[in-house]
Design a protein around this motif. Sequence first.
Motif, mmCIF file in Angstrom:
data_model
loop_
_atom_site.group_PDB
_atom_site.id
_atom_site.type_symbol
_atom_site.label_atom_id
_atom_site.label_comp_id
_atom_site.label_asym_id
_atom_site.label_seq_id
_atom_site.Cartn_x
_atom_site.Cartn_y
_atom_site.Cartn_z
ATOM 1 N N SER A 34 6.339 -1.140 19.213
ATOM 2 C CA SER A 34 6.548 -2.113 18.133
ATOM 3 C C SER A 34 7.450 -3.248 18.585
ATOM 4 O O SER A 34 8.029 -3.216 19.671
ATOM 5 C CB SER A 34 7.153 -1.437 16.899
ATOM 6 N N GLY A 71 0.867 -2.022 18.575
ATOM 7 C CA GLY A 71 1.836 -2.402 17.545
ATOM 8 C C GLY A 71 2.798 -3.494 17.977
ATOM 9 O O GLY A 71 3.575 -4.002 17.162
ATOM 10 N N TYR A 137 3.575 -11.381 13.021
ATOM 11 C CA TYR A 137 3.202 -10.207 12.211
ATOM 12 C C TYR A 137 2.598 -10.639 10.869
ATOM 13 O O TYR A 137 1.725 -9.962 10.338
ATOM 14 C CB TYR A 137 4.397 -9.287 11.986
ATOM 15 N N ASP A 229 13.886 -1.844 9.831
ATOM 16 C CA ASP A 229 12.491 -1.541 9.501
ATOM 17 C C ASP A 229 12.074 -2.300 8.237
ATOM 18 O O ASP A 229 12.844 -2.393 7.279
ATOM 19 C CB ASP A 229 12.347 -0.028 9.272
ATOM 20 N N SER A 241 8.399 -5.468 11.587
ATOM 21 C CA SER A 241 7.584 -4.366 12.117
ATOM 22 C C SER A 241 8.162 -3.028 11.658
ATOM 23 O O SER A 241 9.100 -2.978 10.867
ATOM 24 C CB SER A 241 7.525 -4.447 13.642
ATOM 25 N N SER A 242 7.610 -1.951 12.186
ATOM 26 C CA SER A 242 8.041 -0.596 11.813
ATOM 27 C C SER A 242 8.630 0.139 13.015
ATOM 28 O O SER A 242 7.902 0.796 13.758
ATOM 29 C CB SER A 242 6.851 0.205 11.274
ATOM 30 N N THR A 244 10.296 2.703 12.973
ATOM 31 C CA THR A 244 10.486 4.121 12.625
ATOM 32 C C THR A 244 9.380 4.984 13.240
ATOM 33 O O THR A 244 8.454 4.476 13.859
ATOM 34 C CB THR A 244 10.492 4.270 11.090
ATOM 35 N N GLY A 247 5.771 4.069 12.901
ATOM 36 C CA GLY A 247 5.344 2.960 13.753
ATOM 37 C C GLY A 247 4.953 3.426 15.141
ATOM 38 O O GLY A 247 4.112 2.806 15.806
ATOM 39 N N THR A 250 1.210 4.605 14.656
ATOM 40 C CA THR A 250 0.243 3.513 14.455
ATOM 41 C C THR A 250 0.314 2.488 15.587
ATOM 42 O O THR A 250 -0.687 1.881 15.930
ATOM 43 C CB THR A 250 0.472 2.773 13.117
ATOM 44 N N GLY A 251 1.470 2.319 16.180
ATOM 45 C CA GLY A 251 1.634 1.288 17.214
ATOM 46 C C GLY A 251 1.083 1.671 18.569
ATOM 47 O O GLY A 251 1.092 0.857 19.498
#
Length: 430
Positions: A34, A71, A137, A229, A241-242, A244, A247, A250-251
């Motif tokens: 991320s 991500g 983003y 976050d 972004s995430s 955490t 993330g 998904t990233g």
Amino acid sequence: MPAYAILGAQWGDEGKGKIIDYLSRRADIVARFSGGNNAGHTVINDLGDFSLHLVPCGIFSDGVMNVIGNGVVVDPDVLIEEMETLKQGGIDVSRSLMVSERAHLIMPYHVMLDTLAERERGDFAIGTTGKGIGPAYSDKTSRTGIRAADLLDLEGLRHRLEEVLPFVNRVLTKVYEVDSVSIDYILDKSRMWKDFLGPLIKPVGRYVNEVLDSGGTVVLEGAQGILLDLDHGTYPFVTSSSPTIGGASTGLAIQPKQITNVLGIFKAYNTRVGSGPFPTELFDDVGEGIRTIAKEFGTTTGRARRVGWFDGVLASYSNRINGYTSAVITRLDVLDHLDSLNICVGYKLDGDILDEPPGGVAALEKCSPVYETLDGWDVPTAGISNISELPTNARVYVDRLEELIGCPVDIISTGPHRDHTIMVRDILIS
Ligand code: GDP
Ligand code: IMO
Ligand code: MG
């Protein structure tokens, strides 16, 4: 199949780079998931001192493939420059780096829009790094972004730009009253980016999964920290972004069940760059002393970092969101000179004592910390790599942080060099 997620557990700059470099010697892949070049990850090892913004911190370890995941938002100019700088330092990156075809690109107009939006916010500025992160983003979410794969098809990219640039240019010229950006300028740059980066752009999700399935070790490199976050941080004073644990999945397109270890990296105190609430912030000589000793100035922007006592309320919240299997305490040595130390163990708000941060930024601004005071230690910890050498009071301090975080402290860092590390419990696969 071990995958180790390395997550910033505070407001970023916890020392993730140092820990990733340390762990990457036993990894097959180090993969960023991320953020972008708002990150600045410092690595100090036998090869030298390095500040990395996009290239993952596994780049110094032999046989490690470094992956920039879907991500991440990639500024191609910055990535090329970083690769060149590393090459000049004797580290040839090109054969051990991959960029996800799905990663979004930071375009020159994103950088312009970031700076212009901050100027427009005036007193309410977020204090962004000015690297175009938020606008890139935002375009991703608005489905007007440009992805790395688009560089591989320049004719397709031209059509895409014909679709998205007119709106960008209306914002630039009509809202901000600055010059527009031409398609030819972006396409000229894209041709150059394609020449440099084209061979690195790959379907990395599948590759990372195959390595995990065949028993390989993957280090998932986080950037920023949980309190930045987009959902769980001190909104709106956050990044876009995430950072955490969600993330990480998904990233990089890896399944949550593949992540075997979640390491929360905590500084032994707190810092923050940019605006936003910071309940334990120090405005006195103690804070100034820590900033000076620790050289708390941003790796990316050079800005002075705000400094404060360790915040146990935020630390426990951080653990609740990310579910750490291990905590890592860095920069313990920075506190060596103090006679006594405060730790925040609760917040006072309107007559109540809170053990979780309130969601609203205004309420968090009003929280005042409840402190517990511990004695300092008389023997310095700097450079210690064996737990038995840690002075008793330093051990007591770390034990208290462990209780407040709510998970075992498995690594303690006592200096910036790779070797200044205490492995309290060996969590690595041999
Ligand atoms: P990151 O963004 O989380 O990778 O952290 P940064 O690299 O931005 O900032 C951390 C700073 O702390 C860098 O200057 C590191 O060299 C330094 N550092 C990391 N661990 C330690 C430590 O245990 N002691 C000291 N004194 N410095 C450390
Ligand atoms: P690493 O990975 C510390 C902060 C900025 C600003 C806010 C939003 O080195 O820990 P942005 O440019 O992302 O839109 O800025 O987030 N910020 C960081 N602070 N460490 C970082 O990364 C950061 N990345 C962004 O200072 O307050
Ligand atoms: Mg940093």
